[in-house]
Design a protein around this motif. Structure first.
Motif, PDB file in Angstrom:
ATOM      1  N   TYR A   8      -3.514  10.257 -23.742  1.00 45.86           N
ATOM      2  CA  TYR A   8      -2.298   9.529 -23.325  1.00 45.86           C
ATOM      3  C   TYR A   8      -2.294   9.423 -21.808  1.00 45.86           C
ATOM      4  O   TYR A   8      -3.160   9.972 -21.127  1.00 45.86           O
ATOM      5  N   PHE A   9      -1.291   8.741 -21.294  1.00 44.67           N
ATOM      6  CA  PHE A   9      -1.126   8.631 -19.845  1.00 44.67           C
ATOM      7  C   PHE A   9      -0.580   9.970 -19.303  1.00 44.67           C
ATOM      8  O   PHE A   9      -0.107  10.801 -20.079  1.00 44.67           O
ATOM      9  N   PRO A  10      -0.605  10.165 -17.966  1.00 42.83           N
ATOM     10  CA  PRO A  10      -0.158  11.464 -17.429  1.00 42.83           C
ATOM     11  C   PRO A  10       1.368  11.575 -17.366  1.00 42.83           C
ATOM     12  O   PRO A  10       1.933  11.922 -16.333  1.00 42.83           O
ATOM     13  N   GLY A  13       6.408  10.671 -22.264  1.00 40.93           N
ATOM     14  CA  GLY A  13       6.399   9.486 -23.114  1.00 40.93           C
ATOM     15  C   GLY A  13       6.246   9.754 -24.602  1.00 40.93           C
ATOM     16  O   GLY A  13       6.841  10.691 -25.150  1.00 40.93           O
ATOM     17  N   LEU A  14       5.449   8.937 -25.257  1.00 48.25           N
ATOM     18  CA  LEU A  14       5.303   9.034 -26.713  1.00 48.25           C
ATOM     19  C   LEU A  14       4.341  10.146 -27.146  1.00 48.25           C
ATOM     20  O   LEU A  14       4.218  10.419 -28.334  1.00 48.25           O
ATOM     21  N   ALA A  15       3.665  10.759 -26.174  1.00 46.93           N
ATOM     22  CA  ALA A  15       2.743  11.842 -26.548  1.00 46.93           C
ATOM     23  C   ALA A  15       3.442  13.194 -26.594  1.00 46.93           C
ATOM     24  O   ALA A  15       2.991  14.108 -27.296  1.00 46.93           O
ATOM     25  N   ASN A  38      -8.057   4.155 -14.820  1.00 50.53           N
ATOM     26  CA  ASN A  38      -9.143   4.350 -15.794  1.00 50.53           C
ATOM     27  C   ASN A  38      -8.836   3.730 -17.154  1.00 50.53           C
ATOM     28  O   ASN A  38      -9.699   3.713 -18.039  1.00 50.53           O
ATOM     29  N   TRP A  39      -7.597   3.253 -17.323  1.00 53.21           N
ATOM     30  CA  TRP A  39      -7.162   2.750 -18.627  1.00 53.21           C
ATOM     31  C   TRP A  39      -7.893   1.471 -19.064  1.00 53.21           C
ATOM     32  O   TRP A  39      -8.349   1.392 -20.217  1.00 53.21           O
ATOM     33  N   PRO A  40      -8.059   0.450 -18.207  1.00 52.08           N
ATOM     34  CA  PRO A  40      -8.697  -0.791 -18.674  1.00 52.08           C
ATOM     35  C   PRO A  40     -10.062  -0.552 -19.333  1.00 52.08           C
ATOM     36  O   PRO A  40     -10.393  -1.211 -20.320  1.00 52.08           O
ATOM     37  N   PHE A  48      -6.096   0.267 -31.530  1.00 49.95           N
ATOM     38  CA  PHE A  48      -5.339  -0.967 -31.307  1.00 49.95           C
ATOM     39  C   PHE A  48      -5.018  -1.135 -29.820  1.00 49.95           C
ATOM     40  O   PHE A  48      -4.025  -1.767 -29.443  1.00 49.95           O
ATOM     41  N   GLY A  49      -5.854  -0.543 -28.970  1.00 48.52           N
ATOM     42  CA  GLY A  49      -5.703  -0.724 -27.520  1.00 48.52           C
ATOM     43  C   GLY A  49      -4.481  -0.061 -26.928  1.00 48.52           C
ATOM     44  O   GLY A  49      -4.006  -0.459 -25.865  1.00 48.52           O
ATOM     45  N   LYS A  50      -3.938   0.938 -27.639  1.00 48.46           N
ATOM     46  CA  LYS A  50      -2.766   1.650 -27.129  1.00 48.46           C
ATOM     47  C   LYS A  50      -2.935   3.155 -27.307  1.00 48.46           C
ATOM     48  O   LYS A  50      -3.762   3.604 -28.106  1.00 48.46           O
ATOM     49  N   MET A  51      -2.114   3.898 -26.586  1.00 47.18           N
ATOM     50  CA  MET A  51      -2.068   5.357 -26.750  1.00 47.18           C
ATOM     51  C   MET A  51      -0.606   5.735 -26.985  1.00 47.18           C
ATOM     52  O   MET A  51       0.261   4.935 -26.633  1.00 47.18           O
ATOM     53  N   PRO A  52      -0.312   6.908 -27.548  1.00 48.28           N
ATOM     54  CA  PRO A  52      -1.217   8.028 -27.789  1.00 48.28           C
ATOM     55  C   PRO A  52      -2.211   7.792 -28.938  1.00 48.28           C
ATOM     56  O   PRO A  52      -1.903   7.103 -29.896  1.00 48.28           O
ATOM     57  N   HIS A  62      -3.863   6.674 -34.498  1.00 51.82           N
ATOM     58  CA  HIS A  62      -2.859   6.136 -33.572  1.00 51.82           C
ATOM     59  C   HIS A  62      -1.531   6.011 -34.289  1.00 51.82           C
ATOM     60  O   HIS A  62      -1.436   6.309 -35.475  1.00 51.82           O
ATOM     61  N   GLN A  63      -0.506   5.603 -33.566  1.00 51.59           N
ATOM     62  CA  GLN A  63       0.895   5.520 -33.984  1.00 51.59           C
ATOM     63  C   GLN A  63       1.535   6.913 -33.946  1.00 51.59           C
ATOM     64  O   GLN A  63       1.329   7.748 -34.835  1.00 51.59           O
ATOM     65  N   SER A  64       2.337   7.132 -32.895  1.00 53.81           N
ATOM     66  CA  SER A  64       2.865   8.474 -32.632  1.00 53.81           C
ATOM     67  C   SER A  64       3.693   9.049 -33.791  1.00 53.81           C
ATOM     68  O   SER A  64       3.551  10.223 -34.126  1.00 53.81           O
ATOM     69  N   ALA A  65       4.540   8.228 -34.421  1.00 57.61           N
ATOM     70  CA  ALA A  65       5.393   8.784 -35.483  1.00 57.61           C
ATOM     71  C   ALA A  65       4.555   9.156 -36.708  1.00 57.61           C
ATOM     72  O   ALA A  65       4.795  10.192 -37.347  1.00 57.61           O
TER      73      ALA A  65
HETATM   74  N1  GSH Z   1       4.116   2.331 -31.746  1.00 58.23           N
HETATM   75  C1  GSH Z   1       3.111   2.915 -30.889  1.00 58.23           C
HETATM   76  C2  GSH Z   1       3.239   4.453 -30.961  1.00 58.23           C
HETATM   77  O1  GSH Z   1       4.331   4.954 -31.254  1.00 58.23           O
HETATM   78  O2  GSH Z   1       2.222   5.138 -30.775  1.00 58.23           O
HETATM   79  C3  GSH Z   1       3.336   2.395 -29.481  1.00 58.23           C
HETATM   80  C4  GSH Z   1       2.171   2.715 -28.569  1.00 58.23           C
HETATM   81  C5  GSH Z   1       2.386   2.118 -27.185  1.00 58.23           C
HETATM   82  O3  GSH Z   1       3.117   1.130 -26.995  1.00 58.23           O
HETATM   83  N2  GSH Z   1       1.737   2.716 -26.181  1.00 58.23           N
HETATM   84  C6  GSH Z   1       1.865   2.260 -24.832  1.00 58.23           C
HETATM   85  C7  GSH Z   1       0.495   1.815 -24.319  1.00 58.23           C
HETATM   86  O4  GSH Z   1      -0.527   2.302 -24.753  1.00 58.23           O
HETATM   87  C8  GSH Z   1       2.321   3.397 -23.934  1.00 58.23           C
HETATM   88  S1  GSH Z   1       3.839   4.103 -24.430  1.00 58.23           S
HETATM   89  N3  GSH Z   1       0.504   0.902 -23.339  1.00 58.23           N
HETATM   90  C9  GSH Z   1      -0.678   0.466 -22.669  1.00 58.23           C
HETATM   91  C10 GSH Z   1      -1.184  -0.880 -23.103  1.00 58.23           C
HETATM   92  O5  GSH Z   1      -0.596  -1.490 -24.021  1.00 58.23           O
HETATM   93  O6  GSH Z   1      -2.184  -1.322 -22.511  1.00 58.23           O
END
Ligand code: GSH
Length: 203
Positions: A8-10, A13-15, A38-40, A48-52, A62-65
């Motif tokens: 996750y990011f530092p 948040g959702l982590a 470093n994220w890109p 799906f290109g997102k974290m956590p 993936h998907q925090s919940a």
């Molecule tokens: N529904 C997803 C979850 O709960 O894990 C949402 C994940 C999400 O939106 N992550 C954001 C992210 O990775 C950070 S809170 N953003 C960076 C990006 O989209 O490039």
């Protein structure tokens, strides 16, 4: 024992709810914090290109919940049947309905629309949810669902900590039942240990 790596990011948040539940389980995990620069390069490597993203023995989740629910089942923070799980999910989804406008306000880059969002947030959204959640906990023996501790409580308390940092206020200051819930969770030895050792972050 599976190996757990959390990306996750530092920030909290959702982590943070996942970090709380892993800590509650007394499960060692690698808390990998990716700096913005470093994220890109890493983004295309995430499902799906997102974290956590939680890696369990190399498998990316993936998907925090969904991750919280999965972990909760391993440490008794889920419900005892479908009905109890439903109550937990309702509490979680309702909290999400509150979290989203707070995040939308904080991350709004436009000063004018941000100001408008703050009007609604401060006058309507925040007082409404504070009152409703306090009532919910009062009617549930101090918890958000089923009269006992669940992953929704850990999610709520850890995420409130994050929202407080975004809003620079304590959202639980005038909600004694919720404040007590936070104190109870923060006093769980494994959570206390996590709070003491977690990296300091502004939000
Ligand atoms: N529904 C997803 C979850 O709960 O894990 C949402 C994940 C999400 O939106 N992550 C954001 C992210 O990775 C950070 S809170 N953003 C960076 C990006 O989209 O490039």
């Amino acid at each position: 024992m599976p190996s757990y790596k959390l990306y996750y990011f530092p920030i909290k948040g959702l982590a943070e709810p996942i970090r709380f539940i892993l800590s509650y389980m007394e499960q060692d995990f690698e808390d990998i914090r990716i700096e913005k620069d470093n994220w890109p390069a890493l983004k295309p490597k995430m499902p799906f290109g997102k974290m956590p993203v939680l890696e369990v023995d190399g498998k990316q989740l993936h998907q925090s919940a969904a991750i919280c629910r999965y972990l909760a089942k391993q440490c008794g923070l889920n419900g005892k049947d479908a009905w109890e799980d439903l109550q937990i999910d309702i509490a979680f989804e309702t909290f999400n309905d509150f979290r989203q406008p707070v995040a939308a306000y904080y991350y709004d880059p436009n000063e004018d629309s941000k100001k408008l969002k703050w009007e609604t947030l401060s006058k309507e959204t925040i007082p409404f949810y504070q009152g409703k959640f306090e009532e919910l906990a009062k009617n549930n023996g101090g918890y958000l669902a089923n009269g006992k501790l669940s992953w929704a409580d850990l999610y709520f308390v850890s995420c409130i900590d994050y929202l407080n940092a975004l809003l620079k206020q304590d959202l639980l200051e005038n909600t004694p039942t919720l404040k007590k819930l936070r104190e109870e969770i923060f006093a769980i030895p494994a959570i206390k240990k996590w709070l003491e050792k977690r990296p300091k972050s502004e939000v």
